[in-house]
Scaffold this active site. Sequence first.
Site, PDB file in Angstrom:
ATOM      1  CE  LYS A   1     -15.750  32.179  -6.441  1.00 43.60           C
ATOM      2  NZ  LYS A   1     -15.673  31.271  -5.336  1.00 43.60           N
TER       3      LYS A   1
ATOM      4  NE  ARG B   1     -20.082  33.426  -6.277  1.00 43.34           N
ATOM      5  CZ  ARG B   1     -19.969  33.132  -7.570  1.00 43.34           C
ATOM      6  NH1 ARG B   1     -19.366  33.962  -8.387  1.00 43.34           N
ATOM      7  NH2 ARG B   1     -20.431  32.001  -8.036  1.00 43.34           N
TER       8      ARG B   1
ATOM      9  N   GLY C   1     -17.278  24.206  -3.460  1.00 41.50           N
ATOM     10  CA  GLY C   1     -18.457  23.881  -2.673  1.00 41.50           C
ATOM     11  C   GLY C   1     -18.227  23.733  -1.184  1.00 41.50           C
TER      12      GLY C   1
ATOM     13  CG  MET D   1     -14.907  27.570   2.647  1.00 45.05           C
ATOM     14  SD  MET D   1     -13.406  28.554   2.618  1.00 45.05           S
ATOM     15  CE  MET D   1     -12.887  28.442   0.922  1.00 45.05           C
TER      16      MET D   1
ATOM     17  CG  HIS E   1       0.823  -8.709   6.192  1.00 43.05           C
ATOM     18  ND1 HIS E   1      -0.134  -9.466   5.554  1.00 43.05           N
ATOM     19  CD2 HIS E   1       2.015  -9.266   5.880  1.00 43.05           C
ATOM     20  CE1 HIS E   1       0.467 -10.448   4.895  1.00 43.05           C
ATOM     21  NE2 HIS E   1       1.769 -10.359   5.093  1.00 43.05           N
TER      22      HIS E   1
ATOM     23  NE  ARG F   1       8.406  -7.922  -0.495  1.00 40.19           N
ATOM     24  CZ  ARG F   1       7.559  -6.968  -0.894  1.00 40.19           C
ATOM     25  NH1 ARG F   1       7.295  -5.951  -0.107  1.00 40.19           N
ATOM     26  NH2 ARG F   1       6.982  -7.033  -2.073  1.00 40.19           N
TER      27      ARG F   1
ATOM     28  NE  ARG G   1      13.774  -8.805   3.239  1.00 44.29           N
ATOM     29  CZ  ARG G   1      12.643  -8.182   3.599  1.00 44.29           C
ATOM     30  NH1 ARG G   1      12.665  -6.902   3.910  1.00 44.29           N
ATOM     31  NH2 ARG G   1      11.496  -8.835   3.629  1.00 44.29           N
TER      32      ARG G   1
ATOM     33  CD  GLU H   1      16.101  -3.845   7.654  1.00 42.72           C
ATOM     34  OE1 GLU H   1      14.884  -3.733   7.468  1.00 42.72           O
ATOM     35  OE2 GLU H   1      16.765  -4.824   7.263  1.00 42.72           O
TER      36      GLU H   1
ATOM     37  CB  SER I   1      18.647  -1.466  -0.142  1.00 44.07           C
ATOM     38  OG  SER I   1      17.320  -1.189  -0.512  1.00 44.07           O
TER      39      SER I   1
ATOM     40  CG  ASN J   1       8.388  -0.193   5.170  1.00 42.62           C
ATOM     41  OD1 ASN J   1       8.222   0.940   4.732  1.00 42.62           O
ATOM     42  ND2 ASN J   1       8.019  -1.270   4.508  1.00 42.62           N
ATOM     43  CG  ASP J   2      11.880  -3.107  10.000  1.00 40.76           C
ATOM     44  OD1 ASP J   2      10.795  -3.044  10.593  1.00 40.76           O
ATOM     45  OD2 ASP J   2      12.334  -4.173   9.542  1.00 40.76           O
TER      46      ASP J   2
END
Length: 874
Positions: free
Chosen positions: A21, A90, A99, A101, A453, A559, A615, A742, A761, A765-766
């Site tokens: 501002k 302000r 909105g 603060m 999952h 998968r 896979r 992995e 690849s 995740n693992d």
Amino acid sequence: MKSIYLFSEGSKDMKGLLGGKGANLAEMTKLGVPVPPGFTITTEVCDYYNKNGRYPNTLEGELNTALSTLEKQMGMKLGDPENPLLVSVRSGAAISMPGMMDTILNLGLNDTTVEAVIRRTSNPRFAWDSYRRFIQMFGDVVMGVPHSKFEAILHEAKETKGVSYDIELDADDLRELTASFKEIIEREAGREFPAEPREQLRMAIDAVFGSWNNERAILYRKLNNITGLKGTAVNVQAMVFGNMGNDSGTGVCFTRNPSTGENAFYGEYLMNAQGEDVVAGIRTPQPISSLEKQLPGAYKQLLDIRERLEKHYRDMQDMEFTIQKGKLYMLQTRTGKRTAAAAVRIAVEMVDEGLITKDEALLRIDPLQLDQLLHPQLDPIAKAEAKVAAAGLPASPGAAVGEAVFDAQKAHEMVERDKAKVVLVRTETSPEDLIGMNAAEGILTARGGMTSHAAVVARGMGKCCIAGCQDITIKEDEGYMVLGGQRVEEGDVISLDGTEGKVYIGAIPTVEPGISGYFGKLMGWADEARKLGVRTNADTPHDAKVARKFGAEGIGLCRTEHMFFEGDRINIMREMILAPDRPSRKRALDKLLPMQQEDFKGLFDAMEGLPVTIRLLDPPLHEFLPHEEADIKEVASQLGVSVSALREKMESLREVNPMLGHRGVRLAITYPEIAEMQAEAIIRAALDVKKEGKEIVPEIMIPLVGDVKELAYVKKVVCRVADELIGEAGVKMRYMVGTMIEVPRAALTAGEIASEAEFFSFGTNDLTQMTLGFSRDDAGKFLPEYLSKRILDKDPFQALDQEGVGQLVKMAVEKGRKARPGIHLGICGEHGGEPSSIEFCHKAGLDYVSCSPYRVPIARLAAAQAALRAKASQ
């Protein structure tokens, strides 16, 4: 340290110091736009105040000097009994937080100065209206008196007079309200309303700085991932008044439509009002176009400023203005928030108009915002009128409306038999629920997180999902749930808003978002700019086709285990698991072979020659066996074995930690016949496609490898089967064998593994699970604490842990390329669709990312942004 800057001293490039501002008020002042004068106390003062509980020693002197300058500019003095200066106080952080603060208007009024205002304006109603507003704001924001206390008295005053709107109260009514408001403050705050303007100013500055750490500001920063800011600035500005009569007013406007992106002036205003009236909703504002008739001069000037500011900032602006006695003043401009559709259209049209470059257009769009364009949404009008029954984690965006069903098989049967639309509601899901998840419009779970999952599978399917909804109690056996305190029977209709994580009882209409030509044009520019390839994680031809439509350049992860849960296959799989010896297992696998072959051919056909990475079987075998008592008896009967024999097998497969157990490559080493069957199905499908004149290079991926000897063993099995089949066919056909990285040891020994693997690849995740030692299924119990206490900045299952997991990825890339210069490198974990992780993949030198079909456009844009930022930093 300079603590205060006059508006005439700053610029738009000083947002970090002056807040958005303050920096933009300074910039508009430089441009000659009519801005009431003022000054900004910097964000560094807020930081100092929050760390030390006091202000820098130099602040008091700087404040006196700045205030004296403002008084000279205005020809008025704060607290002067004849010609009083009134100011607004302000907030304004470097990143806009609308909105969140606090603001105080009309500061400087007291029982003496209000009389001076009456004498100078000959408008007692205006003076008393301004005074009661000031007391109400100051009492709420500074002295902690609940806003509702003032509103109750105001409502009572209107009722007594028999009017509906504040504007219908006269000067005498407002004077009485002012006295009542002061009494409320004394009663609730335990002290009198401060009459001395300098004290008012000091208290207001304290309150605005303090609002940086109020609950709503903290939550807003958390939800919008705003970090690294020093705090808010405080802007002290001479007041201009929109409540001086029917030639005065206030409004908010946008240089373009923030909902659609149309290049049309957009906004609304109220006459005889102050700023908060526009957003409070008590009076209905008028569209900005109506101002042309009421005050044509001010409207013409506003149009001119609209054009000047948009050209200057080269982006859509959100502006606030006040008109005082016919004269226009600008109180704020900032980059306007907008929908995804508007963001795309504005970016593309601004390139066409010559305002910005293609690169700038690409960098302006938040990739995650594109989710809004890719999923059906609940009708926003109908949703606004509906009551939210419960809320959970927005695990997968979009909308779902259907009958609540608590059993996956039943959900599937209802859809197949009755063509019903259902929402699958489970305490949590498992792979066995896949058939119901596939059939359902959306998924709602009581447990689980953003990478559970349910969440991962739903995102892959492009289905709406709300996970971890603790406001529901599911009584599956009794056929009902309690949702936000209300009983919902199985078969009752519910509606899910996966984008916001909200659940509604009853049907809310949905709307299909339009993916317009602007979107296609922007994606074309993204493809020109990016270096990373973008593939998809897909297990079915339908998913593959969806991903192709969104621009996927192949499949980075299929998968195969998901295929075994369909129809009769699950029982054949169970027959194989229960088989006592290799010949018996082979007989069961021979039944699965043609089904798998058909699956793979469907994927090859859908991808039309693009690479497909498949896979081999990954999960532990116990996941394919039943868990519920009734299911155990039914499966035993179907397979012609005793319940005790089935239980014995289940017990033998039970593992304390199955994620680190008998799965992935370990299954293929123990049961090579499984790998043989899958390799045969892949190669036979590829040969079928080749007979049709299409070229395909299947990529066979062996999961969970930690030692090169594991890979070498299973690769030998795969290559023997593949080479025999290709030889029998009498054709030349290339295939590739690679692995998922992995297991941390695989990254550490990637050079050795690359001697056998033609591609890596990264299964992040693992890899995240094993590197951090966090169970993905259980981390939801403590990760919120880690995030709130800043132990972690981001959930490592959502955004790649670049300092830890990322180092393993970089090491594997370097070692893999050194051992095999032509090795293909990609990522196929959930991180493949997350923008900051994609940027890391670009920097690390990967060839592609792979993500769920509905994340493909997000990945394309994020990859382009990564390339552009890398280019700019060179």
